[in-house]
Scaffold this active site. Structure first.
Site, PDB file in Angstrom:
ATOM      1  N   GLU A  86      -5.526  -8.351  -0.485  1.00 46.71           N
ATOM      2  CA  GLU A  86      -6.232  -8.019   0.766  1.00 46.71           C
ATOM      3  C   GLU A  86      -7.680  -7.733   0.422  1.00 46.71           C
ATOM      4  OE1 GLU A  86      -4.683  -5.229   3.634  1.00 46.71           O
ATOM      5  OE2 GLU A  86      -2.617  -5.661   3.032  1.00 46.71           O
TER       6      GLU A  86
ATOM      7  N   GLU B 220       0.828  -1.226   0.000  1.00 44.75           N
ATOM      8  CA  GLU B 220       0.000   0.000   0.000  1.00 44.75           C
ATOM      9  C   GLU B 220       0.856   1.267   0.000  1.00 44.75           C
ATOM     10  OE1 GLU B 220      -3.058  -0.227   3.042  1.00 44.75           O
ATOM     11  OE2 GLU B 220      -4.116  -1.793   1.944  1.00 44.75           O
TER      12      GLU B 220
HETATM   13  O1  AHR Z   1      -5.138  -5.950   6.904  1.00 47.20           O
HETATM   14  C1  AHR Z   1      -5.029  -4.829   7.721  1.00 47.20           C
HETATM   15  C2  AHR Z   1      -4.310  -3.677   7.023  1.00 47.20           C
HETATM   16  O2  AHR Z   1      -5.108  -3.211   5.975  1.00 47.20           O
HETATM   17  C3  AHR Z   1      -3.004  -4.001   6.360  1.00 47.20           C
HETATM   18  O3  AHR Z   1      -1.937  -3.949   7.227  1.00 47.20           O
HETATM   19  C4  AHR Z   1      -2.882  -2.913   5.340  1.00 47.20           C
HETATM   20  O4  AHR Z   1      -2.159  -3.320   4.210  1.00 47.20           O
HETATM   21  C5  AHR Z   1      -4.331  -2.557   5.011  1.00 47.20           C
HETATM   22  O5  AHR Z   1      -4.532  -1.187   5.097  1.00 47.20           O
END
Ligand code: AHR
Length: 506
Positions: free
Chosen positions: A294, A175
């Protein structure tokens, strides 16, 4: 014609793609109680000789998780991997900036690789491109994958790990578009760094697959220019671009919440289009694939998380992101799985974020058992029955509008054909909250296939939750909802339900 309807036509020729099993991946970050108190808790009644909780391992194996992303997440952007290897007594404690926690480094790269082996899963390793860069990434890859005879491979051997870990999939940071990220970068800065890191990593191990960071969600101001700029820099040196998204029923409007998978669908379409735009500009031959590494529901814990991170002292493994999921969350997770499968020609990997305790299908009690959240079940069913060839269902369904979405289908479907076992599975969600809808499936192209079972996840209360005390939301097998005649199957989908309809060649 019925006002509410859903029809699909299944044909072995109508293939989307053979599903890459890594679409059922997950994620364990050094965050909250994911590692400490989740996968690892020496002293717990179920802990094995290395301190790994057997009850958690059993549930992870039940889910048949093919790949686990590690060690972050935001955590990775201030991860000093060298601190996490070697004699445990000599490992430093660190201030972990992403989650304002104390990292003890008792579990590190080698321990987690051992856990992954026990869990029957592969590792997807992320490197720190926040506070660090090409050198730390190269050294970690050399440590993990090089056989011997060099500084870092010999260091691994000195740490008691003779065989390389052979980690194939590597994420180039996490990210990096997010201002919350330690070492946040502009798209151009990150694209250059990802490209140079990728080229160096491939010198060390040409067999690795590399994932560049895409946008953190569709609401980011830099989306989707971020993807275009990053790929302009790194198209030739990476294989995947990542996508992340989390949804929450913040408006307390279930119909609107269940339409969020339409946003995920648009997100995927846009990123595919952006990849192909850059491909055309570059006159490139290869396609960039998508790693949706994610995705989940995440919002229940928002208030307590900001309290923990803003007002509490630094601590080891604080309770963070411990969302307790309800029934409607499970429905959205099912819808998101259907969406991923519909795009399995380009989405090759995806990670339900996360796996244990932190926005997770598996929860643990410190002095008690591990238990299954509501979202465990659609994930289990997809992972178990969704291996094979994803089929376009040529779906036609009635539609409705919600507060934020228009033309939302009442029923969403995808099918996966296991051509080896000659089994066919239809995954269907009825997102109409009031009405049962009959799903009519034309199966005449699947000659000899017979109805073999219908599993349903349903509950009268969208807010019903599971806990260590018991599972209010659990699947059941229903006997009286399906009728098959002359290759036409009629299946009754109860209001607000996740359905797994199984067929088998007789
Ligand atoms: O999964 C929780 C968080 O969400 C992770 O650390 C990050 O990559 C995202 O913002």
């Amino acid at each position: 014609m019925d006002k509410k309807f859903a029809r699909i036509t299944l044909d072995p020729e109508h293939r989307i793609s053979r599903v890459d099993k890594r679409i059922y991946g997950s994620f364990v970050e050094h965050l909250g109680r994911a590692v400490y108190g989740g996968v690892w808790q020496p002293g717990h009644a179920s802990a094995d000789e290395e301190g790994f909780r057997r009850d958690v391992l059993d549930l992870v194996r039940e889910l048949q998780v093919p790949i686990v992303r590690y060690p972050g997440g935001n955590f990775v952007s201030n991860f000093y991997w060298e601190d996490s290897v070697g004699p445990v007594a000599q490992r430093p404690r660190r201030l972990e900036l992403a989650w304002r926690s104390t990292e003890t480094n008792e579990v590190g790269v080698n321990e987690f690789a051992r856990w992954a082996k026990k869990a029957g899963t592969d590792l997807m390793m992320a490197v720190n491109l926040g506070t660090r860069g090409i050198d730390a990434a190269c050294n970690l890859l050399e440590y993990c994958n090089h056989p011997s005879g060099t500084k870092y491979s010999d260091m691994r051997i000195a740490h008691g790990v003779q065989e390389p870990h052979h980690i194939k999939t590597w994420c180039l940071g996490n990210e990096m578009d997010g201002p919350w990220q330690v070492g946040h970068k502009t798209a151009r800065e990150y694209g250059r760094l990802a490209d140079e890191t990728a080229k160096a990593l491939r010198q060390i191990d040409p067999t690795v697959e590399l994932v560049a960071c895409g946008s953190s969600n569709t609401g980011m101001p830099s989306y989707p220019q971020w993807e275009a700029t990053v790929l302009e820099e790194a198209y030739n040196s990476v294989d995947y671009i990542s996508l992340h998204t989390y949804y929450g029923n913040r408006l307390n409007d279930t119909a609107n919440f269940l339409a969020c998978s339409d946003d995920m669908d648009r997100f995927i379409r846009t990123v595919v289009a952006t990849c192909d735009f850059v491909k055309a500009k570059k006159r490139a031959k290869k396609d960039i694939m998508l790693s949706f590494d994610e995705w989940n529901v995440w919002f229940h814990s928002d208030a307590s998380d900001s309290d923990t991170m803003q007002n509490r002292p630094w601590s080891v493994a604080p309770h963070l992101l411990e969302d307790q999921y309800n029934f409607e969350d499970a429905l959205l997770v099912g819808l998101m799985l259907i969406t991923l499968l519909k795009h399995s020609d380009r989405v090759r990997m995806a990670c339900l974020a996360q796996l244990v305790n932190v926005i997770a299908p598996i929860m643990t009690e410190e002095n008690g058992p591990a238990w299954r959240q509501t979202i465990f079940y659609p994930y289990l069913h997809a992972s178990k029955y969704g291996r094979g060839v994803a089929l376009n269902t040529a779906q036609r369904a009635s539609k409705h509008d919600t507060k934020e979405f228009t033309d939302v289908t009442d029923v969403e479907t995808v099918a996966v054909w296991d051509d080896e076992k000659e089994e066919l599975t239809v995954f269907a969600v009825n997102r109409d909250l009031e009405n049962a809808i009959v799903l009519e499936s034309d199966l005449r192209a699947f000659e000899g296939y017979q109805f073999a079972g219908h599993i349903v996840l349903e509950h009268g209360d969208c807010k019903a939750v599971n806990s260590a005390a018991g599972e209010a939301v659990a699947p059941s097998t229903v006997e009286d909802r399906d009728q098959m005649e002359d290759g036409l199957l009629r299946s009754r989908l109860s209001p607000a339900s996740w359905n797994v309809i199984r067929l088998k060649k007789s």
